[in-house]
Structures are given as structure tokens and as C-alpha cells.
Design a protein around this motif. Structure first.
Motif, mmCIF file in Angstrom:
data_model
loop_
_atom_site.group_PDB
_atom_site.id
_atom_site.type_symbol
_atom_site.label_atom_id
_atom_site.label_comp_id
_atom_site.label_asym_id
_atom_site.label_seq_id
_atom_site.Cartn_x
_atom_site.Cartn_y
_atom_site.Cartn_z
ATOM 1 N N TRP A 253 0.831 -1.202 0.000
ATOM 2 C CA TRP A 253 0.000 0.000 0.000
ATOM 3 C C TRP A 253 0.865 1.251 0.000
ATOM 4 O O TRP A 253 0.585 2.205 -0.718
ATOM 5 C CB TRP A 253 -0.926 -0.001 1.215
ATOM 6 N N HIS A 254 1.926 1.242 0.799
ATOM 7 C CA HIS A 254 2.842 2.391 0.852
ATOM 8 C C HIS A 254 3.478 2.629 -0.519
ATOM 9 O O HIS A 254 3.572 3.765 -0.984
ATOM 10 C CB HIS A 254 3.919 2.148 1.909
ATOM 11 N N TRP A 255 3.925 1.569 -1.181
ATOM 12 C CA TRP A 255 4.567 1.679 -2.491
ATOM 13 C C TRP A 255 3.593 2.230 -3.537
ATOM 14 O O TRP A 255 3.932 3.136 -4.297
ATOM 15 C CB TRP A 255 5.097 0.316 -2.914
ATOM 16 N N VAL A 256 2.375 1.700 -3.563
ATOM 17 C CA VAL A 256 1.380 2.155 -4.536
ATOM 18 C C VAL A 256 0.995 3.610 -4.260
ATOM 19 O O VAL A 256 0.859 4.413 -5.190
ATOM 20 C CB VAL A 256 0.136 1.235 -4.514
ATOM 21 N N ASP A 257 0.854 3.971 -2.997
ATOM 22 C CA ASP A 257 0.521 5.349 -2.640
ATOM 23 C C ASP A 257 1.628 6.305 -3.074
ATOM 24 O O ASP A 257 1.354 7.392 -3.586
ATOM 25 C CB ASP A 257 0.282 5.455 -1.132
ATOM 26 N N LYS A 258 2.873 5.905 -2.885
ATOM 27 C CA LYS A 258 4.015 6.735 -3.299
ATOM 28 C C LYS A 258 4.022 6.944 -4.812
ATOM 29 O O LYS A 258 4.215 8.061 -5.301
ATOM 30 C CB LYS A 258 5.310 6.069 -2.846
ATOM 31 N N GLU A 259 3.790 5.879 -5.561
ATOM 32 C CA GLU A 259 3.745 5.987 -7.026
ATOM 33 C C GLU A 259 2.566 6.848 -7.480
ATOM 34 O O GLU A 259 2.683 7.633 -8.421
ATOM 35 C CB GLU A 259 3.662 4.602 -7.664
ATOM 36 N N ASP A 260 1.429 6.712 -6.813
ATOM 37 C CA ASP A 260 0.251 7.517 -7.149
ATOM 38 C C ASP A 260 0.523 8.993 -6.911
ATOM 39 O O ASP A 260 0.175 9.834 -7.742
ATOM 40 C CB ASP A 260 -0.946 7.050 -6.330
ATOM 41 N N ARG A 261 1.164 9.313 -5.780
ATOM 42 C CA ARG A 261 1.504 10.722 -5.504
ATOM 43 C C ARG A 261 2.471 11.267 -6.547
ATOM 44 O O ARG A 261 2.335 12.400 -6.992
ATOM 45 C CB ARG A 261 2.111 10.856 -4.109
ATOM 46 N N ALA A 262 3.444 10.452 -6.962
ATOM 47 C CA ALA A 262 4.410 10.885 -7.971
ATOM 48 C C ALA A 262 3.703 11.162 -9.300
ATOM 49 O O ALA A 262 4.000 12.160 -9.975
ATOM 50 C CB ALA A 262 5.496 9.840 -8.149
ATOM 51 N N MET A 263 2.757 10.311 -9.681
ATOM 52 C CA MET A 263 2.026 10.529 -10.931
ATOM 53 C C MET A 263 1.161 11.775 -10.849
ATOM 54 O O MET A 263 1.067 12.533 -11.812
ATOM 55 C CB MET A 263 1.171 9.308 -11.271
ATOM 56 N N ARG A 264 0.511 11.992 -9.700
ATOM 57 C CA ARG A 264 -0.322 13.197 -9.538
ATOM 58 C C ARG A 264 0.531 14.461 -9.573
ATOM 59 O O ARG A 264 0.118 15.456 -10.169
ATOM 60 C CB ARG A 264 -1.098 13.137 -8.234
ATOM 61 N N ASP A 265 1.694 14.428 -8.925
ATOM 62 C CA ASP A 265 2.580 15.600 -8.937
ATOM 63 C C ASP A 265 3.041 15.911 -10.363
ATOM 64 O O ASP A 265 3.092 17.058 -10.772
ATOM 65 C CB ASP A 265 3.788 15.372 -8.042
ATOM 66 N N GLN B 197 1.420 15.157 -13.099
ATOM 67 C CA GLN B 197 0.256 15.676 -13.836
ATOM 68 C C GLN B 197 0.017 17.143 -13.487
ATOM 69 O O GLN B 197 -0.274 17.953 -14.360
ATOM 70 C CB GLN B 197 -0.985 14.843 -13.512
ATOM 71 N N GLU B 198 0.146 17.501 -12.204
ATOM 72 C CA GLU B 198 -0.036 18.891 -11.802
ATOM 73 C C GLU B 198 1.031 19.777 -12.407
ATOM 74 O O GLU B 198 0.752 20.910 -12.814
ATOM 75 C CB GLU B 198 -0.018 19.004 -10.272
ATOM 76 N N ASP B 199 2.284 19.288 -12.478
ATOM 77 C CA ASP B 199 3.351 20.065 -13.104
ATOM 78 C C ASP B 199 3.065 20.297 -14.574
ATOM 79 O O ASP B 199 3.328 21.367 -15.110
ATOM 80 C CB ASP B 199 4.692 19.354 -12.941
ATOM 81 N N ARG B 200 2.529 19.263 -15.226
ATOM 82 C CA ARG B 200 2.219 19.366 -16.643
ATOM 83 C C ARG B 200 1.062 20.345 -16.878
ATOM 84 O O ARG B 200 1.072 21.126 -17.811
ATOM 85 C CB ARG B 200 1.858 17.989 -17.185
ATOM 86 N N ASP B 201 0.048 20.262 -15.999
ATOM 87 C CA ASP B 201 -1.133 21.125 -16.179
ATOM 88 C C ASP B 201 -0.886 22.549 -15.707
ATOM 89 O O ASP B 201 -1.448 23.477 -16.256
ATOM 90 C CB ASP B 201 -2.336 20.550 -15.412
ATOM 91 N N GLY B 202 -0.079 22.698 -14.665
ATOM 92 C CA GLY B 202 0.121 24.027 -14.070
ATOM 93 C C GLY B 202 1.244 24.722 -14.626
ATOM 94 O O GLY B 202 1.609 25.463 -15.344
#
Length: 111
Positions: free
Chosen positions: A92-104, A106-111
């Protein structure tokens, strides 16, 4: 081309802006290629091992304890479950870390 003076210049500027945005997106996509099927399979394997290894270690330790220090309760079952819980939290920790990295990203790309 059109009757209004200055209108072609605005259209050309808007078109140039659109072309520039598309070119920037294409360059970004080339630099940051989307992970393929093998990446997904590797990630599933990594998550599977992060659950399986603690579970097997717990079971092995439990077997050893049952063999050398037998009691009323099964160490094997207790430590197998403990290893499974630890492995699930690890995954769960590993998947959560990867999810946060993907969201960050995406935000960098959009913002």
C-alpha cells in the motif's frame, strides 16, 4: 485575405501559439514516455514480492518457533498473518508513493 486590417496578423499569432503548444506537448511526451506493458507487469511483480516475502519470512520463523518452542498456539499461523499484514502495508505504501508521484507530474504538466 480578409477585409479587416490587422485581422490576419491576429489569426497567424493564434495559430502560431497553437502550434507552439502542440510542439511543447510532443517534446514533453518524448522526454517522459508513458510506461509500457512491461513496466506494469514489473510493478505488479514488485508489489507481489513485497507481500510474499514478509509472509514467507513470517511463516518460516513461525515454523522454527513451533519446532523449538512449541506452545498452545501456533506460531506459524500467527507470524504468517503478521507477515501478510506487514506485506500489505508495504505494498500500500509503495502504490501510494507511485500515485503521488504521478499526480505531482500531472499537476506540473497542467500548471
Amino acid at each position: 485575405m480578409t477585409d479587416a486590417p490587422g485581422k490576419p496578423a491576429r489569426d497567424e499569432a493564434a495559430f502560431a501559439g497553437q502550434v507552439g503548444e502542440k510542439a511543447a506537448r510532443k517534446l514533453h511526451a518524448r522526454r517522459n514516455a508513458a510506461p509500457g506493458v512491461w513496466f506494469g507487469l514489473g510493478m505488479m511483480g514488485l508489489i507481489g514480492w513485497s507481500v510474499a516475502v514478509p509472509t514467507l519470512l513470517g511463516a518460516a520463523l513461525g515454523l522454527w518457533l513451533d519446532k523449538h518452542h512449541a506452545g498452545a498456539h501456533s506460531w506459524t499461523l500467527a507470524l504468517l498473518v503478521a507477515g501478510l499484514v506487514i506485506g500489505c502495508f508495504n505494498a500500500w505504501h509503495w502504490v501510494d508513493k507511485e500515485d503521488r508521484a504521478m499526480r505531482d507530474e500531472q499537476e506540473d504538466r497542467d500548471g
